[in-house]
Motif scaffolding. Sequence first.
Motif, PDB file in Angstrom:
ATOM      1  N   GLY A 131       0.827  -1.202   0.000  1.00  0.00           N
ATOM      2  CA  GLY A 131       0.000   0.000   0.000  1.00  0.00           C
ATOM      3  C   GLY A 131       0.861   1.251   0.000  1.00  0.00           C
ATOM      4  N   SER A 132       1.880   1.280   0.864  1.00  0.00           N
ATOM      5  CA  SER A 132       2.773   2.446   0.878  1.00  0.00           C
ATOM      6  C   SER A 132       3.601   2.474  -0.403  1.00  0.00           C
ATOM      7  CB  SER A 132       3.728   2.386   2.076  1.00  0.00           C
ATOM      8  OG  SER A 132       3.023   2.167   3.265  1.00  0.00           O
ATOM      9  N   SER A 153     -12.429   1.970  -0.136  1.00  0.00           N
ATOM     10  CA  SER A 153     -13.515   2.406   0.751  1.00  0.00           C
ATOM     11  C   SER A 153     -14.633   3.062  -0.046  1.00  0.00           C
ATOM     12  CB  SER A 153     -12.966   3.382   1.797  1.00  0.00           C
ATOM     13  OG  SER A 153     -12.169   2.683   2.716  1.00  0.00           O
TER      14      SER A 153
HETATM   15  C1  LIG Z   1     -10.202   1.438   7.080  1.00  0.00           C
HETATM   16  C2  LIG Z   1      -9.267   1.560   5.922  1.00  0.00           C
HETATM   17  C3  LIG Z   1      -9.752   2.036   4.715  1.00  0.00           C
HETATM   18  C4  LIG Z   1      -8.896   2.172   3.632  1.00  0.00           C
HETATM   19  N1  LIG Z   1      -9.398   2.647   2.451  1.00  0.00           N
HETATM   20  C5  LIG Z   1      -8.578   2.728   1.367  1.00  0.00           C
HETATM   21  C6  LIG Z   1      -9.077   3.184   0.099  1.00  0.00           C
HETATM   22  O1  LIG Z   1     -10.234   3.579  -0.029  1.00  0.00           O
HETATM   23  N2  LIG Z   1      -8.248   3.180  -0.957  1.00  0.00           N
HETATM   24  C7  LIG Z   1      -6.952   2.782  -0.855  1.00  0.00           C
HETATM   25  O2  LIG Z   1      -6.239   2.798  -1.839  1.00  0.00           O
HETATM   26  N3  LIG Z   1      -6.439   2.349   0.335  1.00  0.00           N
HETATM   27  C8  LIG Z   1      -7.226   2.317   1.432  1.00  0.00           C
HETATM   28  N4  LIG Z   1      -6.718   1.887   2.638  1.00  0.00           N
HETATM   29  C9  LIG Z   1      -5.372   1.358   2.690  1.00  0.00           C
HETATM   30  C10 LIG Z   1      -4.352   2.245   3.369  1.00  0.00           C
HETATM   31  O3  LIG Z   1      -4.161   3.427   2.658  1.00  0.00           O
HETATM   32  C11 LIG Z   1      -3.080   1.403   3.526  1.00  0.00           C
HETATM   33  O4  LIG Z   1      -3.373   0.380   4.455  1.00  0.00           O
HETATM   34  C12 LIG Z   1      -1.889   2.217   3.961  1.00  0.00           C
HETATM   35  O5  LIG Z   1      -1.504   3.107   2.956  1.00  0.00           O
HETATM   36  C13 LIG Z   1      -0.699   1.335   4.349  1.00  0.00           C
HETATM   37  O6  LIG Z   1      -0.433   0.403   3.350  1.00  0.00           O
HETATM   38  P1  LIG Z   1      -0.279  -1.148   3.729  1.00  0.00           P
HETATM   39  O7  LIG Z   1      -1.478  -1.549   4.511  1.00  0.00           O
HETATM   40  O8  LIG Z   1      -0.002  -1.913   2.490  1.00  0.00           O
HETATM   41  O9  LIG Z   1       0.955  -1.214   4.707  1.00  0.00           O
HETATM   42  P2  LIG Z   1       2.519  -1.222   4.288  1.00  0.00           P
HETATM   43  O10 LIG Z   1       2.735  -0.367   3.101  1.00  0.00           O
HETATM   44  O11 LIG Z   1       2.984  -2.616   4.244  1.00  0.00           O
HETATM   45  O12 LIG Z   1       3.142  -0.495   5.588  1.00  0.00           O
HETATM   46  C14 LIG Z   1       3.184  -1.155   6.850  1.00  0.00           C
HETATM   47  C15 LIG Z   1       3.936  -0.258   7.819  1.00  0.00           C
HETATM   48  O13 LIG Z   1       5.252  -0.089   7.360  1.00  0.00           O
HETATM   49  C16 LIG Z   1       5.582   1.281   7.340  1.00  0.00           C
HETATM   50  N5  LIG Z   1       6.534   1.525   6.254  1.00  0.00           N
HETATM   51  C17 LIG Z   1       6.365   1.330   4.930  1.00  0.00           C
HETATM   52  N6  LIG Z   1       7.451   1.687   4.262  1.00  0.00           N
HETATM   53  C18 LIG Z   1       8.366   2.125   5.166  1.00  0.00           C
HETATM   54  C19 LIG Z   1       9.695   2.641   5.090  1.00  0.00           C
HETATM   55  N7  LIG Z   1      10.303   2.821   3.919  1.00  0.00           N
HETATM   56  N8  LIG Z   1      10.319   2.969   6.237  1.00  0.00           N
HETATM   57  C20 LIG Z   1       9.704   2.832   7.425  1.00  0.00           C
HETATM   58  N9  LIG Z   1       8.466   2.350   7.563  1.00  0.00           N
HETATM   59  C21 LIG Z   1       7.795   2.010   6.447  1.00  0.00           C
HETATM   60  C22 LIG Z   1       4.277   2.026   7.166  1.00  0.00           C
HETATM   61  O14 LIG Z   1       4.352   3.343   7.716  1.00  0.00           O
HETATM   62  C23 LIG Z   1       3.336   1.137   7.954  1.00  0.00           C
HETATM   63  O15 LIG Z   1       3.344   1.501   9.310  1.00  0.00           O
HETATM   64  C24 LIG Z   1      -7.544   1.781   3.751  1.00  0.00           C
HETATM   65  C25 LIG Z   1      -7.063   1.318   4.981  1.00  0.00           C
HETATM   66  C26 LIG Z   1      -7.908   1.201   6.052  1.00  0.00           C
HETATM   67  C27 LIG Z   1      -7.374   0.695   7.355  1.00  0.00           C
END
Ligand SMILES: Cc1cc2nc3c(=O)[nH]c(=O)nc-3n(C[C@H](O)[C@H](O)[C@H](O)COP(=O)(O)OP(=O)(O)OC[C@H]3O[C@@H](n4cnc5c(N)ncnc54)[C@H](O)[C@@H]3O)c2cc1C
Length: 545
Positions: free
Chosen positions: A186-187, A218
């Motif tokens: 996601g990130s 969402s």
């Molecule tokens: C209720 C809810 C609704 C959502 N709705 C949407 C939506 O409508 N559309 C959409 O596109 N997304 C949506 N999301 C997704 C959300 O934007 C992502 O969950 C978020 O961007 C994090 O991505 P990930 O879950 O893949 O975590 P990851 O990218 O795997 O990150 C996990 C952790 O690692 C950290 N991290 C990542 N890279 C690094 C780095 N280089 N250095 C240090 N730390 C790092 C992050 O800060 C995070 O804490 C939703 C999420 C939730 C919970």
Amino acid sequence: MATHQVLNQPPPLIDYNLFASDRALCAAVRREGAAWAADELAELGARLGSAETIEWGFQANANPPVLRAFDRYGNRQDKVEFHPSWHQLMALGIGAGLHAAPWAAPKPGTHVARAAGVFMLTQIESGVQCPITMTYGAVPALRRQKEIAAEWLPRIFSRDYDKSFRPAGEKHGALIGMGMTEKQGGSDLRSNMTKAAPEGSGGPGGAYRLTGHKWFMSAPMCDAFLVLAQAPNGLSCFFMPRWTPDGTLNAIRIQRLKDKLGNKSNASSEVEFDGAWALLIGEEGRGVPNIIEMGNYTRLDCAIGSAGIMRQAAAQAVHHAMHRSAFQRKLADQPLMTNVLADLALEAEAAMVLALRLARAYDRQDDPAETAFRRLATPAAKYWICKRGPMLAAEAMEVLGGNGYVEESLMPRLYREAPVNSIWEGSGNIMCLDVLRALGRDGGAGEALRAELAAARGADARLDRFAAALESDLASSAGDEGAARRLVERMVLALQAALLVSGSPAPIADAFCASRLAGDWGHAFGTLPAAGGLRAIVDRASPTT
Ligand SMILES: Cc1cc2nc3c(=O)[nH]c(=O)nc-3n(C[C@H](O)[C@H](O)[C@H](O)COP(=O)(O)OP(=O)(O)OC[C@H]3O[C@@H](n4cnc5c(N)ncnc54)[C@H](O)[C@@H]3O)c2cc1C
């Protein structure tokens, strides 16, 4: 015969005006250039604070949305059904223009006025903020593709909320969502795997077919989505309506709804695209820059939303403690409780003033200094304000004692809602790394920060010392990822202090500088240094007096 009398329970916090009763908010709206909106905001504040609207919030959360993937005969319909209260709340927010007013009727201060409205809405029900925010954020991205903008913006600008599930051309209004996050990342959006194949020659505005999935999408009942997918020339931004131009349901298959910690009234779905029809926005390969424009606005709204949650939690706590007695005194008059309440109120006001200051930068897009400030302060404020929300919500809950732990009190909803603003739209670390990126580029971000702090120089010696130390932090930890959280936290504290010393009453500014800047503070709320002004801070935060 009655078994007992009900005594010493506070009156419910209902039928109050969320704007007029919030002294700090009224002052910030004036200071940031939206004084003209005071009447409208007071009207919205009264509606939001009414017993009826507060009840809608409870009902929308007690009756979460339900996925109806198929009809009774087994045909796919991919519909999500919401409780009528959800629709009432959506109609209220959209009727107030919170989804698009700054774009539909631009004028100075309009992003600030909208921010104040969202700040109030989210105090009563945060779930509806999600589609409202995404629609607001989508407009600048849509404008990058003129023919899509020409067709869709008039619908988006409408203040009629239309809950019907039909092609947008037949509706009175339209809402926009977004799909970026996939299972594998996601990130790190460049890991997106969803494929986009051009139907014809492709290119900006051209039709494509998308195949793949989104792990979080969402508000799936939105009328269209901005979606990232891999086109032949790289990651690209697409506009994907729920219905295709020939009036058939687009191949967006909702797999299931997430069972979330909070944000219960809102639906967050997992979807698959089975050759879904979409139009390319901008050039192929420019997906991240094209969609990130939307991300700036949604990040601004995360900061506003968390500030709203903090305000409501602090207001509930103050209200309770002013009416509840223990050990022969009102709780608010017990010195240790006064300290807790003042500390909560301080944190909530600091969050709100920064969120509104940031909104002003969005109002002044023609000013390069404000653009530079916005670039730096958006991820910084999103990081710190959203990070403080859960802590504040937990402490405010405790002020209500056992009642605070019970659903009827609203506090559990605020507590469960608070962490999500920190996770979505770029989690905490991502925000801090983005601040480093902004500082590393020659876009004037560092100068914008210095200018903001310089405007408050001389008002408080502790702030002056803190700003000077921050200057050397900026030099020593530039580019140091491992130290980014520390740096960003200190930047935000300095910005908040600068706003409070120039715009808030002396006890607030004094307590903030003593505790947050000079370190005269503990590790929990309620550890402010003993000073005469704490009770004045509590009184200022009362939502009813
Ligand atoms: C209720 C809810 C609704 C959502 N709705 C949407 C939506 O409508 N559309 C959409 O596109 N997304 C949506 N999301 C997704 C959300 O934007 C992502 O969950 C978020 O961007 C994090 O991505 P990930 O879950 O893949 O975590 P990851 O990218 O795997 O990150 C996990 C952790 O690692 C950290 N991290 C990542 N890279 C690094 C780095 N280089 N250095 C240090 N730390 C790092 C992050 O800060 C995070 O804490 C939703 C999420 C939730 C919970």
